[in-house]
Enzyme design. Structure first.
Site, PDB file in Angstrom:
ATOM      1  N   SER A   1       7.155-106.666  -6.213  1.00 43.19           N
ATOM      2  CA  SER A   1       6.029-107.218  -5.439  1.00 43.19           C
ATOM      3  C   SER A   1       5.589-108.558  -6.039  1.00 43.19           C
ATOM      4  CB  SER A   1       4.855-106.236  -5.471  1.00 43.19           C
ATOM      5  OG  SER A   1       4.309-106.202  -6.780  1.00 43.19           O
TER       6      SER A   1
ATOM      7  N   GLN B   1      38.258 -98.581 -39.933  1.00 42.42           N
ATOM      8  CA  GLN B   1      39.387 -99.523 -39.916  1.00 42.42           C
ATOM      9  C   GLN B   1      39.881 -99.968 -41.293  1.00 42.42           C
ATOM     10  OE1 GLN B   1      38.684-102.738 -37.140  1.00 42.42           O
ATOM     11  NE2 GLN B   1      38.441-101.329 -35.406  1.00 42.42           N
TER      12      GLN B   1
ATOM     13  N   SER C   1      44.954 -84.799 -35.938  1.00 42.42           N
ATOM     14  CA  SER C   1      44.070 -85.304 -34.881  1.00 42.42           C
ATOM     15  C   SER C   1      44.178 -84.471 -33.612  1.00 42.42           C
ATOM     16  CB  SER C   1      44.436 -86.753 -34.558  1.00 42.42           C
ATOM     17  OG  SER C   1      43.787 -87.145 -33.365  1.00 42.42           O
TER      18      SER C   1
ATOM     19  N   HIS D   1      37.354-105.886 -31.588  1.00 41.41           N
ATOM     20  CA  HIS D   1      36.051-106.348 -32.080  1.00 41.41           C
ATOM     21  C   HIS D   1      36.309-107.042 -33.409  1.00 41.41           C
ATOM     22  CE1 HIS D   1      31.886-106.653 -33.095  1.00 41.41           C
ATOM     23  NE2 HIS D   1      31.821-105.598 -33.881  1.00 41.41           N
TER      24      HIS D   1
ATOM     25  N   GLY E   1      40.593 -93.015 -28.842  1.00 43.15           N
ATOM     26  CA  GLY E   1      39.219 -92.795 -28.386  1.00 43.15           C
ATOM     27  C   GLY E   1      38.952 -93.589 -27.126  1.00 43.15           C
ATOM     28  N   SER E   2      37.727 -94.079 -27.021  1.00 43.83           N
ATOM     29  CA  SER E   2      37.309 -94.810 -25.831  1.00 43.83           C
ATOM     30  C   SER E   2      38.297 -95.926 -25.472  1.00 43.83           C
ATOM     31  CB  SER E   2      35.903 -95.383 -26.065  1.00 43.83           C
ATOM     32  OG  SER E   2      35.493 -96.153 -24.962  1.00 43.83           O
TER      33      SER E   2
HETATM   34  P1  NAD Z   1      36.083 -94.335 -30.640  1.00 43.06           P
HETATM   35  O1  NAD Z   1      35.066 -93.890 -31.603  1.00 43.06           O
HETATM   36  O2  NAD Z   1      35.903 -93.996 -29.208  1.00 43.06           O
HETATM   37  O3  NAD Z   1      37.508 -93.757 -30.974  1.00 43.06           O
HETATM   38  C1  NAD Z   1      38.183 -93.951 -32.147  1.00 43.06           C
HETATM   39  C2  NAD Z   1      39.407 -93.076 -32.242  1.00 43.06           C
HETATM   40  O4  NAD Z   1      39.953 -93.333 -33.535  1.00 43.06           O
HETATM   41  C3  NAD Z   1      39.163 -91.577 -32.210  1.00 43.06           C
HETATM   42  O5  NAD Z   1      39.188 -91.028 -30.921  1.00 43.06           O
HETATM   43  C4  NAD Z   1      40.342 -91.093 -33.030  1.00 43.06           C
HETATM   44  O6  NAD Z   1      41.508 -91.056 -32.242  1.00 43.06           O
HETATM   45  C5  NAD Z   1      40.482 -92.163 -34.074  1.00 43.06           C
HETATM   46  N1  NAD Z   1      39.775 -91.859 -35.350  1.00 43.06           N
HETATM   47  C6  NAD Z   1      38.473 -91.509 -35.509  1.00 43.06           C
HETATM   48  N2  NAD Z   1      38.184 -91.328 -36.807  1.00 43.06           N
HETATM   49  C7  NAD Z   1      39.333 -91.570 -37.477  1.00 43.06           C
HETATM   50  C8  NAD Z   1      39.684 -91.551 -38.840  1.00 43.06           C
HETATM   51  N3  NAD Z   1      38.797 -91.236 -39.808  1.00 43.06           N
HETATM   52  N4  NAD Z   1      40.957 -91.893 -39.180  1.00 43.06           N
HETATM   53  C9  NAD Z   1      41.857 -92.221 -38.231  1.00 43.06           C
HETATM   54  N5  NAD Z   1      41.578 -92.237 -36.910  1.00 43.06           N
HETATM   55  C10 NAD Z   1      40.344 -91.926 -36.541  1.00 43.06           C
HETATM   56  O7  NAD Z   1      36.266 -95.916 -30.870  1.00 43.06           O
HETATM   57  P2  NAD Z   1      36.136 -97.072 -29.774  1.00 43.06           P
HETATM   58  O8  NAD Z   1      34.730 -97.102 -29.256  1.00 43.06           O
HETATM   59  O9  NAD Z   1      37.271 -96.983 -28.817  1.00 43.06           O
HETATM   60  O10 NAD Z   1      36.296 -98.358 -30.707  1.00 43.06           O
HETATM   61  C11 NAD Z   1      37.557 -98.863 -31.087  1.00 43.06           C
HETATM   62  C12 NAD Z   1      37.440-100.373 -31.237  1.00 43.06           C
HETATM   63  O11 NAD Z   1      37.140-100.936 -29.961  1.00 43.06           O
HETATM   64  C13 NAD Z   1      36.308-100.814 -32.171  1.00 43.06           C
HETATM   65  O12 NAD Z   1      36.738-101.957 -32.862  1.00 43.06           O
HETATM   66  C14 NAD Z   1      35.187-101.154 -31.212  1.00 43.06           C
HETATM   67  O13 NAD Z   1      34.270-102.108 -31.735  1.00 43.06           O
HETATM   68  C15 NAD Z   1      35.986-101.761 -30.071  1.00 43.06           C
HETATM   69  N6  NAD Z   1      35.320-101.793 -28.771  1.00 43.06           N
HETATM   70  C16 NAD Z   1      34.729-100.669 -28.257  1.00 43.06           C
HETATM   71  C17 NAD Z   1      34.148-100.701 -27.008  1.00 43.06           C
HETATM   72  C18 NAD Z   1      33.510 -99.471 -26.404  1.00 43.06           C
HETATM   73  O14 NAD Z   1      32.829 -99.622 -25.395  1.00 43.06           O
HETATM   74  N7  NAD Z   1      33.704 -98.265 -26.917  1.00 43.06           N
HETATM   75  C19 NAD Z   1      34.166-101.888 -26.254  1.00 43.06           C
HETATM   76  C20 NAD Z   1      34.824-103.014 -26.785  1.00 43.06           C
HETATM   77  C21 NAD Z   1      35.394-102.943 -28.041  1.00 43.06           C
END
Ligand code: NAD
Ligand code: MG
Length: 350
Positions: free
Chosen positions: A256, A91, A56, A112, A31-32
């Site tokens: 201002s 997680q 996936s 995180h 993901g992100s």
């Molecule tokens: P996200 O929601 O963007 O992506 C998670 C990915 O996990 C999905 O794209 C998929 O590939 C997989 N996934 C989703 N559901 C699933 C399931 N049920 N089983 C298995 N895999 C699955 O998550 P994210 O925002 O990248 O967050 C990931 C970690 O990074 C978290 O711990 C978050 O707190 C941390 N984090 C996120 C950001 C942010 O800006 N997004 C910033 C810093 C830290």
């Protein structure tokens, strides 16, 4: 409190890259954060396997980028460092799949601290547990890396079995580009509690309520919805941009003198001692685990409260007014569109 929390900052020259030589990193989730960590590490010359569910929709895009893909369990089995980048609420379940494959001296790596700090994941004593948390969304971690720049990040060590936990985490931080910008040392507790407090009291919760109550106050007093929206929501960005660039000083300098005098004399009548006491209460619920317990139970119950509040927020009048008025600003953001659209499609796709 201050000496409990450290503020060391590390840069590329502090990193011993060889800590990742001959190591394989499993990145769980695409993901992100997952896609950014996997691609940046891969391009930094690190062996990467992306761990994803069999069905996936991210399998194809990851493979198309030249990455090896396996199930979470298989990836963890092959890896020395397992980076857990699936959503925080998912997680603990994914951890069950990988736990049997955590060997002596492996590293469990997070972005995180929630699940470790609140004991939702209890790793065995024979692994290192670390955190590298970029201070921006994943698409910027990726974009900055591609541009030869970095994204600042946080480093924390929860468990150091090998004696090299911090050095390995720093090498990981360099691999994803964070050490180019600076890696700030913290603890799992500090990162988790400040993150939750910030998003609840100030960033997400606090600011959304401030905007809505400001809007309602104007509309209830007979002013137009349009004016209320512009004043309480639209202009927020202009003010926050100034603070982001130059702190409160840049903001006060730009507005201002009337706005400055009015703001300085009236601001603390709004965020008064009651609001301060409420913030302390919210912080306490973060610190004593009450919020974490509530959120875990809410997820186990299939999110009844979340679903209701999420819908109520969508139905607020300011959202309808905003949709109408934001169309007037359609020219804004052109040019950035493609990258952001890509990001949205990819994240929603899963
Ligand atoms: P996200 O929601 O963007 O992506 C998670 C990915 O996990 C999905 O794209 C998929 O590939 C997989 N996934 C989703 N559901 C699933 C399931 N049920 N089983 C298995 N895999 C699955 O998550 P994210 O925002 O990248 O967050 C990931 C970690 O990074 C978290 O711990 C978050 O707190 C941390 N984090 C996120 C950001 C942010 O800006 N997004 C910033 C810093 C830290
Ligand atoms: Mg956050």
């Amino acid at each position: 409190m201050t000496d409990e929390f450290t503020t060391e900052i590390y840069y590329e020259e502090d990193v011993d890259e060889s800590q990742l030589t001959n190591s394989t990193v499993a990145v769980l989730g695409y993901g992100s954060q997952g896609h950014a960590h996997a691609l940046n590490l891969h391009e930094s010359g690190v062996d990467v396997i992306v761990g994803l569910r069999e069905n996936s929709s991210s399998r194809e895009p990851a493979r198309a980028e030249g990455l090896e893909v396996a199930t979470a369990a298989e990836a963890a089995k092959q890896a020395d460092i397992v980076s857990v980048l699936v959503p925080d609420t998912v997680q603990p379940a994914v951890y069950e799949e990988i736990e049997p494959h955590l060997e002596e001296g492996d590293t469990l790596q997070f972005a995180h601290g929630f699940n470790i700090h609140y004991n939702q994941i209890q790793p065995p004593e024979h692994v290192d547990v670390t955190m590298i948390a970029p201070k921006s969304p994943g698409h910027l971690v990726r974009r900055n890396y591609e541009r030869g720049e970095g994204t600042p990040g946080l480093l924390a060590v929860y468990q150091d079995t090998t004696g090299d936990a911090k050095e390995r985490a720093l090498a990981y931080a360099k691999g994803i580009g964070c050490a180019r910008a600076g890696v700030v040392e913290t603890t799992f507790r500090e990162e988790t509690e400040t993150d939750l407090f910030g998003e609840q009291a100030v960033l997400c919760g606090g600011i959304a309520e401030l905007i809505k109550v400001g809007y309602e106050t104007l509309v209830d007093a007979g002013y137009s919805e349009e004016m209320a929206y512009f004043e309480c929501m639209n202009e927020m960005k202009l003010i926050v941009d100034l603070m982001y660039e130059g702190g409160l000083g840049a903001m006060w300098d730009s507005v201002s003198d009337t706005a400055e005098y009015g703001g300085l004399t009236r601001g603390d009548e709004i965020i008064d001692d009651t609001a301060r006491a409420n913030m302390e209460e919210v912080l306490e619920q973060v610190q004593n685990g009450e919020f974490a317990t509530e959120w875990v139970a809410e997820n186990q119950a299939n999110r009844p409260v979340y679903t209701q509040l999420n819908q109520a927020e969508k139905n607020h009048e300011i959202e309808e007014v905003g949709e109408r008025l934001r169309a007037l600003f359609a020219w804004e953001g052109e040019g950035e569109e493609t990258e952001d659209e890509d990001e949205k499609t990819r994240v929603q796709a899963d």
